[in-house]
Design a protein around this motif. Structure first.
Motif, mmCIF file in Angstrom:
data_model
loop_
_atom_site.group_PDB
_atom_site.id
_atom_site.type_symbol
_atom_site.label_atom_id
_atom_site.label_comp_id
_atom_site.label_asym_id
_atom_site.label_seq_id
_atom_site.Cartn_x
_atom_site.Cartn_y
_atom_site.Cartn_z
ATOM 1 N N MET A 176 19.378 48.925 -32.810
ATOM 2 C CA MET A 176 18.661 47.966 -31.579
ATOM 3 C C MET A 176 19.452 46.672 -31.094
ATOM 4 O O MET A 176 19.785 46.045 -31.851
ATOM 5 C CB MET A 176 17.122 47.760 -32.228
ATOM 6 N N SER A 177 19.523 46.463 -30.001
ATOM 7 C CA SER A 177 20.192 45.238 -29.476
ATOM 8 C C SER A 177 18.914 44.375 -29.024
ATOM 9 O O SER A 177 17.923 44.465 -28.573
ATOM 10 C CB SER A 177 20.887 45.741 -28.097
ATOM 11 N N TYR A 178 19.500 43.125 -29.262
ATOM 12 C CA TYR A 178 18.572 41.824 -29.069
ATOM 13 C C TYR A 178 18.942 40.911 -28.224
ATOM 14 O O TYR A 178 20.457 40.835 -27.970
ATOM 15 C CB TYR A 178 18.416 41.115 -30.529
ATOM 16 N N PRO A 179 18.398 40.383 -27.190
ATOM 17 C CA PRO A 179 18.828 39.288 -26.298
ATOM 18 C C PRO A 179 19.427 38.191 -27.215
ATOM 19 O O PRO A 179 19.014 37.842 -28.363
ATOM 20 C CB PRO A 179 17.654 39.004 -25.366
ATOM 21 N N THR A 180 20.448 37.394 -26.745
ATOM 22 C CA THR A 180 20.820 36.293 -27.438
ATOM 23 C C THR A 180 20.173 35.391 -27.174
ATOM 24 O O THR A 180 19.611 34.766 -26.206
ATOM 25 C CB THR A 180 22.249 35.925 -26.599
ATOM 26 N N PRO A 181 19.628 34.785 -28.633
ATOM 27 C CA PRO A 181 18.687 33.498 -28.438
ATOM 28 C C PRO A 181 19.237 32.255 -27.959
ATOM 29 O O PRO A 181 20.699 32.236 -28.000
ATOM 30 C CB PRO A 181 17.854 33.585 -29.724
ATOM 31 N N LEU A 182 18.681 31.112 -27.627
ATOM 32 C CA LEU A 182 19.159 29.917 -27.285
ATOM 33 C C LEU A 182 18.799 29.238 -28.561
ATOM 34 O O LEU A 182 17.569 28.946 -28.970
ATOM 35 C CB LEU A 182 18.424 29.349 -26.119
ATOM 36 N N LEU A 183 19.874 28.304 -29.209
ATOM 37 C CA LEU A 183 19.610 27.464 -30.239
ATOM 38 C C LEU A 183 19.831 26.032 -29.847
ATOM 39 O O LEU A 183 21.006 25.796 -29.431
ATOM 40 C CB LEU A 183 20.506 27.852 -31.530
ATOM 41 N N LEU A 184 18.845 25.183 -29.874
ATOM 42 C CA LEU A 184 19.029 23.933 -29.800
ATOM 43 C C LEU A 184 19.011 23.122 -30.950
ATOM 44 O O LEU A 184 18.173 23.374 -31.708
ATOM 45 C CB LEU A 184 17.711 23.286 -28.816
ATOM 46 N N VAL A 185 19.815 22.294 -30.903
ATOM 47 C CA VAL A 185 20.322 21.618 -32.450
ATOM 48 C C VAL A 185 20.503 20.317 -32.114
ATOM 49 O O VAL A 185 20.726 19.842 -31.070
ATOM 50 C CB VAL A 185 21.664 22.131 -33.122
ATOM 51 N N ASN A 186 20.289 19.214 -33.017
ATOM 52 C CA ASN A 186 20.603 17.644 -33.044
ATOM 53 C C ASN A 186 19.886 17.050 -32.024
ATOM 54 O O ASN A 186 20.297 16.247 -31.320
ATOM 55 C CB ASN A 186 22.377 17.648 -32.565
ATOM 56 N N GLY A 187 18.529 17.415 -31.915
ATOM 57 C CA GLY A 187 17.664 16.786 -31.140
ATOM 58 C C GLY A 187 16.529 16.312 -31.818
ATOM 59 O O GLY A 187 16.360 16.469 -32.945
ATOM 60 N N VAL A 188 15.505 15.572 -31.149
ATOM 61 C CA VAL A 188 14.172 15.212 -31.652
ATOM 62 C C VAL A 188 13.105 16.090 -30.961
ATOM 63 O O VAL A 188 12.743 15.854 -29.770
ATOM 64 C CB VAL A 188 14.096 13.554 -31.058
ATOM 65 N N ILE A 189 12.760 17.016 -31.732
ATOM 66 C CA ILE A 189 11.625 17.855 -31.140
ATOM 67 C C ILE A 189 10.370 17.929 -31.360
ATOM 68 O O ILE A 189 10.051 17.956 -32.737
ATOM 69 C CB ILE A 189 12.398 19.564 -31.511
ATOM 70 N N ALA A 217 12.105 30.037 -33.931
ATOM 71 C CA ALA A 217 11.826 29.340 -35.087
ATOM 72 C C ALA A 217 12.042 27.959 -34.644
ATOM 73 O O ALA A 217 12.746 27.693 -33.676
ATOM 74 C CB ALA A 217 13.030 29.791 -36.075
ATOM 75 N N VAL A 218 11.342 26.980 -35.581
ATOM 76 C CA VAL A 218 11.419 25.506 -35.497
ATOM 77 C C VAL A 218 11.612 24.766 -36.859
ATOM 78 O O VAL A 218 11.146 25.026 -37.686
ATOM 79 C CB VAL A 218 10.389 25.060 -34.665
ATOM 80 N N GLY A 219 12.695 23.877 -37.042
ATOM 81 C CA GLY A 219 12.707 23.162 -38.166
ATOM 82 C C GLY A 219 14.094 22.457 -38.497
ATOM 83 O O GLY A 219 14.642 22.139 -37.375
ATOM 84 N N ALA A 220 14.456 22.274 -39.625
ATOM 85 C CA ALA A 220 15.835 22.019 -39.783
ATOM 86 C C ALA A 220 16.843 23.042 -39.227
ATOM 87 O O ALA A 220 16.569 24.139 -39.307
ATOM 88 C CB ALA A 220 16.034 21.614 -41.327
ATOM 89 N N GLU A 221 18.234 22.582 -38.954
ATOM 90 C CA GLU A 221 18.920 23.278 -38.232
ATOM 91 C C GLU A 221 19.352 24.433 -39.171
ATOM 92 O O GLU A 221 19.414 25.700 -38.606
ATOM 93 C CB GLU A 221 20.288 22.577 -37.949
ATOM 94 N N ARG A 222 19.693 24.246 -40.409
ATOM 95 C CA ARG A 222 19.941 25.324 -41.458
ATOM 96 C C ARG A 222 18.920 26.405 -41.437
ATOM 97 O O ARG A 222 19.246 27.430 -41.546
ATOM 98 C CB ARG A 222 20.127 24.484 -42.538
ATOM 99 N N ASP A 223 17.761 25.826 -41.673
ATOM 100 C CA ASP A 223 16.584 26.886 -41.609
ATOM 101 C C ASP A 223 16.560 27.727 -40.486
ATOM 102 O O ASP A 223 16.165 29.037 -40.453
ATOM 103 C CB ASP A 223 15.269 26.204 -41.976
ATOM 104 N N VAL A 224 16.648 27.187 -39.198
ATOM 105 C CA VAL A 224 16.466 27.922 -37.827
ATOM 106 C C VAL A 224 17.429 28.830 -37.807
ATOM 107 O O VAL A 224 17.394 29.975 -37.502
ATOM 108 C CB VAL A 224 16.452 26.808 -36.741
ATOM 109 N N ARG A 225 18.890 28.619 -38.170
ATOM 110 C CA ARG A 225 19.869 29.341 -38.198
ATOM 111 C C ARG A 225 19.652 30.566 -39.037
ATOM 112 O O ARG A 225 19.997 31.807 -38.579
ATOM 113 C CB ARG A 225 21.209 28.771 -38.316
ATOM 114 N N ALA A 226 19.160 30.235 -40.044
ATOM 115 C CA ALA A 226 18.790 31.363 -41.132
ATOM 116 C C ALA A 226 17.843 32.336 -40.594
ATOM 117 O O ALA A 226 17.965 33.618 -40.694
ATOM 118 C CB ALA A 226 18.348 30.860 -42.389
#
Length: 337
Positions: free
Chosen positions: A1-14, A38-47
């Protein structure tokens, strides 16, 4: 199954609006739906988005991200129409307002409707409502319909009254009043939607401006989005809903819209089985709107005591209690409220 490429926002004040996690430095979005993955620390969001083969990463460099704003009460088609109407805001008196209308009349062919809004007699000498007399004298060949700032009262000339089939023998409609002077002559002031709908219906029936209104509506919605709005709750006629659907079908609806039917559309909605929630994430039926009374500025709000200086005016109850109960009960039974 193919998934659309998500957009990852990092290094911000969210800002999340979640008390358990008020701010975060990373956020992943589903590009197809706009939903937060997903939202949180960058490492957790990437995971959390590790199932995706790749992510488009946007470095915010400390910038702020916050949820989009939702306008909880608006009239989107009305706002779009303002661009082509005569703006009467700031007019010092009735004469000044009529002069602006006359200037527009000089630019359009006779018989063309002239519409405007935002006059406010509260700031005029004596605070008296205007009449059709000056409009008739200055603009005798065009139907004129001018909304008060509150949008609860409309000022019209004799041509507009005639186009709407309103004359001295026309009774006050349910939920509205046709202004009359002591001699019983129409003043040119129509109070509340029961009366003003007659003018709007006549104008819409005669005007072939749908495509122009679609362009204006989309421009209005894009302007709202540019200011941080991502959703709106609008209360308008079926014409507005039809236009929203056309924009949606074209893929040109830039905001999520929750639509509230006017109460006069309730029987038709029930007849065809429309219910609360009908639609999708971009355009959805939310309920109905019912006016109980008018507005203070136009002296139509229903009061317990008369308006100052008007001992016989306690306002206008546009929807009496027994009718309100029937309407609300009908809406609930039809799952429209």
């Amino acid at each position: 199954m193919s998934y659309p490429t998500p957009l990852l926002l990092v290094n911000g004040v969210i800002h999340t609006m979640d008390a358990a996690l008020p701010t975060a430095d990373a956020l992943a979005l589903d590009r197809a739906t706009g939903r937060v993955l997903a939202v949180g620390a960058e490492r957790d969001v990437r995971a959390a988005v590790g199932i995706f083969a790749a992510c488009e990463v946007l470095d915010l460099r400390g910038r702020v991200v916050m949820p989009g704003l939702t306008d909880a009460h608006t009239h989107l088609l009305g706002a779009a129409r303002e661009a082509s109407e005569v703006d009467l805001a700031g007019c010092a008196d009735e004469v000044a307002a009529v002069a602006r209308v006359a200037a527009r009349a000089a630019q359009v062919p006779p018989g063309t409707w002239i519409r405007g809004r935002h006059w406010n007699q509260q700031f005029w000498p004596g605070q008296a409502f205007p009449t059709r007399a000056l409009l008739d004298a200055a603009v005798p060949a065009h139907p004129v319909a001018l909304w008060a700032h509150s949008q609860h009262v409309m000022w019209v000339n004799s041509v507009a009254l005639a186009r709407a089939g309103i004359d001295a023998t026309t009774p006050d409609p349910p939920g509205g009043v046709i202004g009359r002077d002591a001699a019983g002559e129409m003043t040119g002031i129509l109070y509340e939607m029961g009366a003003t709908d007659r003018i709007d219906d006549a104008w819409e029936a005669e005007s072939d401006i749908e495509e122009a209104e679609l362009v204006a509506l989309r421009a209005t919605l894009l302007g709202m989005r540019a200011r941080g709005l991502t959703g709106a709750h609008t209360m308008e006629s079926g014409r507005s809903l039809a236009m929203m659907q056309r924009l949606h079908a074209r893929g040109e609806l830039p905001l999520r819209v929750r639509y509230y039917l006017r109460v006069r559309e309730l029987p038709a909605a029930r007849a065809v089985g429309l219910e609360h929630g009908f639609g999708d994430d971009w355009l959805r039926l939310a309920g109905i709107k019912i006016f109980a009374d008018g507005a203070l500025g136009t002296r139509t709000a229903a009061l317990l005591a008369p308006f100052l200086g008007e001992r016989d005016n306690v306002g206008l109850l546009t929807t009496p209690a027994d009718q309100m109960e029937r309407l609300v009960t009908g809406a609930v039974r039809g799952n429209l409220g």
